[in-house]
Design a protein around this motif. Structure first.
Motif: not given
Length: 200
Positions: A12, A15, A77, A106
């Protein structure tokens, strides 16, 4: 913090950092580099093994944050919906085990453009990320899993900004033995994906 949560937190973070990097680069570079490169796609998958009878629908949204001549990297996502059941060849008395579930996750997606001729192109794509489900998935596993996908797509340029994509993906889902080695059931699936790449 468990190893599962550490891995998902790391994915995450990458990302989110990718999206921030894209915004920063847009502020520091020329007009051409300020385009926001996005991909929206839907995929339908069916499991490939006889002890899994599971259909999977995936909805993805991705934002590009790095690009070279042929290679692009995206933060991704994902929303997941599984329907179907599993069986256990070693324990047939268990019968059909319900695998209906939903999840969200994600990850990172990479594309390598193989060729382009006029409006038509061909690229290979791979992605890896973490997904959390509303139940143990598959049965006997954990709520936390790693999803990896690999495949390729044909693309058709609708305009300078919009590209239509149709492709094939192979997908593997398991927890990567992050819980215990004997609690790592997996699901392998394959299917088609339809997407739209758009530069804002």
């Amino acid at each position: 913090m468990t190893r599962q949560r550490m891995v998902l937190a790391l994915i995450a973070s990458f990302t989110l950092a990718g999206g921030a990097a894209a915004a920063d680069r847009a502020d520091e570079t020329g007009e051409a580099d300020r385009d926001l490169n996005t991909v929206f796609s839907a995929a339908y998958m069916t499991s490939v093994h006889s002890d899994r009878n599971i259909d999977t629908l995936l909805l993805d949204a991705a934002v590009g944050f790095l690009s070279w001549e042929r290679l692009e990297l995206f933060g991704q996502m994902t929303l997941v919906r599984n329907t179907g059941y599993s069986t256990d060849d070693w324990n047939p008395d268990l019968g059909r085990m319900d695998e209906d579930s939903v999840g969200a996750g994600a990850g990172i997606m990479a594309r390598f453009h193989l060729l382009k001729s006029g409006r038509i192109g061909l690229f290979a794509e791979g992605s890896i990320g973490g997904v959390v489900y509303d139940k143990q998935y598959p049965t006997g596993g954990t709520h936390w899993n790693i999803m990896s996908r690999l495949g390729g797509s044909l693309s058709y340029s609708l305009s300078e900004r919009a590209v239509l994509e149709l492709g094939y993906r192979y997908m593997h889902i398991s927890n990567g033995m992050m819980d215990t080695p004997d609690r790592n059931p997996a699901v392998d699936s394959q299917g088609v994906t339809l997407g739209l790449q758009y530069r804002f």
